[in-house]
Design an enzyme around this catalytic site. Structure first.
Site, PDB file in Angstrom:
ATOM      1  N   THR A 103       0.833  -1.210   0.000  1.00 53.07           N
ATOM      2  CA  THR A 103       0.000   0.000   0.000  1.00 53.07           C
ATOM      3  C   THR A 103       0.869   1.262   0.000  1.00 53.07           C
ATOM      4  O   THR A 103       0.467   2.276  -0.541  1.00 53.07           O
ATOM      5  CB  THR A 103      -0.936   0.045   1.230  1.00 53.07           C
ATOM      6  N   ARG A 109       6.464   6.223   4.843  1.00 54.30           N
ATOM      7  CA  ARG A 109       6.854   4.949   4.221  1.00 54.30           C
ATOM      8  C   ARG A 109       7.474   5.191   2.841  1.00 54.30           C
ATOM      9  O   ARG A 109       8.486   4.605   2.457  1.00 54.30           O
ATOM     10  CB  ARG A 109       5.624   4.033   4.110  1.00 54.30           C
ATOM     11  N   ARG A 225      -5.054 -18.406 -36.345  1.00 56.70           N
ATOM     12  CA  ARG A 225      -4.309 -18.262 -37.595  1.00 56.70           C
ATOM     13  C   ARG A 225      -5.323 -18.244 -38.735  1.00 56.70           C
ATOM     14  O   ARG A 225      -6.477 -18.631 -38.562  1.00 56.70           O
ATOM     15  CB  ARG A 225      -3.351 -19.447 -37.784  1.00 56.70           C
ATOM     16  N   HIS A 226      -4.875 -17.820 -39.896  1.00 60.47           N
ATOM     17  CA  HIS A 226      -5.685 -17.889 -41.117  1.00 60.47           C
ATOM     18  C   HIS A 226      -5.999 -19.353 -41.440  1.00 60.47           C
ATOM     19  O   HIS A 226      -5.375 -20.274 -40.889  1.00 60.47           O
ATOM     20  CB  HIS A 226      -4.881 -17.273 -42.269  1.00 60.47           C
ATOM     21  N   ASN A 232       0.993 -23.341 -46.976  1.00 55.60           N
ATOM     22  CA  ASN A 232       0.983 -24.355 -45.904  1.00 55.60           C
ATOM     23  C   ASN A 232       0.994 -25.740 -46.525  1.00 55.60           C
ATOM     24  O   ASN A 232       1.699 -26.643 -46.058  1.00 55.60           O
ATOM     25  CB  ASN A 232      -0.261 -24.231 -45.007  1.00 55.60           C
ATOM     26  N   ARG A 275      -4.104 -14.345 -47.082  1.00 56.90           N
ATOM     27  CA  ARG A 275      -4.696 -15.487 -46.403  1.00 56.90           C
ATOM     28  C   ARG A 275      -5.489 -15.096 -45.145  1.00 56.90           C
ATOM     29  O   ARG A 275      -6.444 -15.771 -44.786  1.00 56.90           O
ATOM     30  CB  ARG A 275      -3.636 -16.552 -46.085  1.00 56.90           C
ATOM     31  N   GLU A 295       3.101 -11.953 -41.027  1.00 57.45           N
ATOM     32  CA  GLU A 295       3.903 -13.065 -40.503  1.00 57.45           C
ATOM     33  C   GLU A 295       5.389 -12.673 -40.396  1.00 57.45           C
ATOM     34  O   GLU A 295       5.848 -11.747 -41.083  1.00 57.45           O
ATOM     35  CB  GLU A 295       3.724 -14.296 -41.408  1.00 57.45           C
ATOM     36  N   HIS A 361      -1.013 -15.075 -37.943  1.00 60.94           N
ATOM     37  CA  HIS A 361      -0.150 -16.125 -38.485  1.00 60.94           C
ATOM     38  C   HIS A 361       0.532 -16.855 -37.331  1.00 60.94           C
ATOM     39  O   HIS A 361       0.528 -16.377 -36.189  1.00 60.94           O
ATOM     40  CB  HIS A 361       0.912 -15.503 -39.391  1.00 60.94           C
TER      41      HIS A 361
HETATM   42  O1  F6P Z   1       4.517 -22.309 -41.931  1.00 65.38           O
HETATM   43  C1  F6P Z   1       3.640 -21.261 -41.751  1.00 65.38           C
HETATM   44  C2  F6P Z   1       4.338 -20.090 -41.132  1.00 65.38           C
HETATM   45  O2  F6P Z   1       3.373 -19.094 -40.854  1.00 65.38           O
HETATM   46  C3  F6P Z   1       5.468 -19.484 -41.970  1.00 65.38           C
HETATM   47  O3  F6P Z   1       5.058 -18.538 -42.917  1.00 65.38           O
HETATM   48  C4  F6P Z   1       6.382 -18.920 -40.919  1.00 65.38           C
HETATM   49  O4  F6P Z   1       7.666 -18.663 -41.392  1.00 65.38           O
HETATM   50  C5  F6P Z   1       6.310 -20.002 -39.887  1.00 65.38           C
HETATM   51  O5  F6P Z   1       4.965 -20.462 -39.884  1.00 65.38           O
HETATM   52  C6  F6P Z   1       6.659 -19.546 -38.489  1.00 65.38           C
HETATM   53  O6  F6P Z   1       6.839 -20.695 -37.665  1.00 65.38           O
HETATM   54  P1  F6P Z   1       8.304 -21.137 -37.209  1.00 65.38           P
HETATM   55  O7  F6P Z   1       8.822 -19.952 -36.454  1.00 65.38           O
HETATM   56  O8  F6P Z   1       8.066 -22.337 -36.318  1.00 65.38           O
HETATM   57  O9  F6P Z   1       9.146 -21.429 -38.400  1.00 65.38           O
END
Ligand code: F6P
Length: 410
Positions: A103, A109, A225-226, A232, A275, A295, A361
């Site tokens: 406090t 104090r 995430r997307h 991917n 995405r 990302e 991402h």
């Molecule tokens: O693989 C998908 C993703 O979004 C990439 O575009 C990116 O580089 C990666 O994941 C990030 O994950 P990490 O840090 O584990 O490589």
């Protein structure tokens, strides 16, 4: 060596909380420590109440806090000294920002705190929380104090009455910070009004800005995430590729999931990459595309698969495997860089009172999740954030509840 923080600290700082009980001091202290640690500083909370509980037992009556009770006064003083010694020893060992949570409700104090810190070469900055709104105080008592060890096994009415008596004792002796020649931020009625004095330099400015944006209104934050993209599917990092049909199905299911919530998002953030924009489209709501949510930039590795990186650039691959947090892709980013760029978004996230949906991402969601769920920085790049899964986070007084919803993409 780069520390991965915006600016190094030349003199350690003690952030000293000031305020009556049930004014949110511990909440602010913990949030601040988490924020600063996530940013890369070494930060820790030193809570005098915890020391008092350890040394003198959790279950003391309200009269223990009566300023006219010499035994109580002396025990509380001992607890304050013990926590202070602990903090100063921690600074000696290289600690940078210590948060002294008590406090600290009298001028005497606070003067003592300043003297102790100055003697050890530590700057002091006070954060005082003032609040007279009974609704906020009641909510605080119910959400935090009734769950504290002090009242374990005590019925609610007795606990509330005892805690109110404790507050009354503190009120009798409370002296808000006034003309003291100190560095302080005064948060009045949960930041509705803020007074600032002698706040100097980058770090104190960051701390001030952060605490100004905190509030205790419960709301949900959804992170996802997307949907699956063609990148991917191909296993390549980075790029700006569109959704696959599975990704598009996830986007539809995400819209249904959000539509089923009692209270939908007031704010939706995506990155600027297609995405995430395509994932947000079926929501048919206003969205904000933010560059800071893009990302992690894989630099010269953008568009490569992990096996290709391992084969063609074994040194880079090995360095990243050895230290994923600090490793920076040539002409790209590290996780530390991503943390630094998301810092402003954290303040925006903190200040939102309505639910928020973030469509991001892998790396950026890990970084946000790491902050919200208080993960160690080193653990952040390894957090599990699968595709087609919505993380639902509800910040509470002492931590964040996290639940995962795997949505179908078939
Ligand atoms: O693989 C998908 C993703 O979004 C990439 O575009 C990116 O580089 C990666 O994941 C990030 O994950 P990490 O840090 O584990 O490589």
């Amino acid at each position: 060596m780069s520390l991965g923080i915006p600016i190094a600290i030349t003199r350690p700082i003690a952030v000293v909380m000031v305020g009556l009980p049930a004014r949110g001091k511990t909440y602010i202290a913990r949030k601040l420590a988490r924020y600063l640690s996530w940013t890369g500083y070494s930060a820790s909370v030193f809570n005098v109440g915890n020391v008092r509980r350890e040394r003198f037992g959790a279950k003391v009556p309200a009269s223990f806090f009566d300023p006219a009770n010499p035994d109580g006064l002396s025990s509380r003083k001992k607890a304050a000294h013990f926590a202070m010694d602990e903090m100063l020893a921690w600074f000696k060992g290289g600690g940078q920002i210590g948060i002294y949570d008590a406090t600290n409700s009298t001028r005497e104090r606070r003067q003592w705190v300043i003297e102790q810190c100055e003697r050890s070469g530590v700057d002091v900055m006070f954060v005082e929380t003032l609040c007279n709104d009974p609704a906020i105080i009641n909510a605080n008592i119910r959400d935090t104090k009734l769950l504290a060890p002090d009242y374990r096994g005590v019925d609610e009415a007795t606990a509330i009455a005892d805690f109110r008596a404790r507050i009354a004792h503190y009120e009798a002796a409370y002296q808000p910070i006034d003309s003291e020649n100190a560095s302080f931020v005064k948060l009045i009625d949960v930041g509705q009004r803020v007074e600032i004095q002698n706040v100097r330099g980058y770090i104190q400015g960051r701390i001030t800005q952060f605490v100004m944006n905190l509030h205790i209104t419960p709301r949900t934050i959804w992170l996802t995430r997307h949907g699956e993209s063609t990148a991917n599917m191909a296993g390549v990092v980075g790029t700006d590729m569109p959704l696959t049909s599975r990704g598009a199905t996830f986007a539809q299911n995400l819209a249904s999931f959000i539509g089923e919530q009692d209270e939908g998002p007031g704010t939706i953030w995506t990155s600027t990459l297609q995405r995430t924009l395509q994932t947000a489209a079926p929501l048919r709501r206003e969205t904000h595309a933010l560059k800071v949510l893009d990302e992690i930039d894989a630099g010269i590795c953008d568009g490569m698969t992990y096996p290709q990186i391992a084969e063609q650039m074994p040194g880079e691959y090995a360095r990243r495997s050895a230290d994923k947090l600090r490793y920076r892709y040539p002409r790209g980013e590290s996780y530390e860089d991503v943390i630094a760029r998301l810092d402003p978004l954290i303040l925006e996230l903190e200040r939102q009172q309505d639910p928020v949906l973030v469509i991001g991402h892998n790396a950026v969601i890990r970084v946000l999740l790491g902050y919200l769920s208080d993960e160690e920085r080193e653990a952040v790049p390894h957090l599990d954030v699968p595709l087609h899964t919505v993380l639902s986070l509800t910040p509470r007084a002492y931590g964040c509840e996290v639940s995962r919803h795997a949505l179908s993409s078939e």
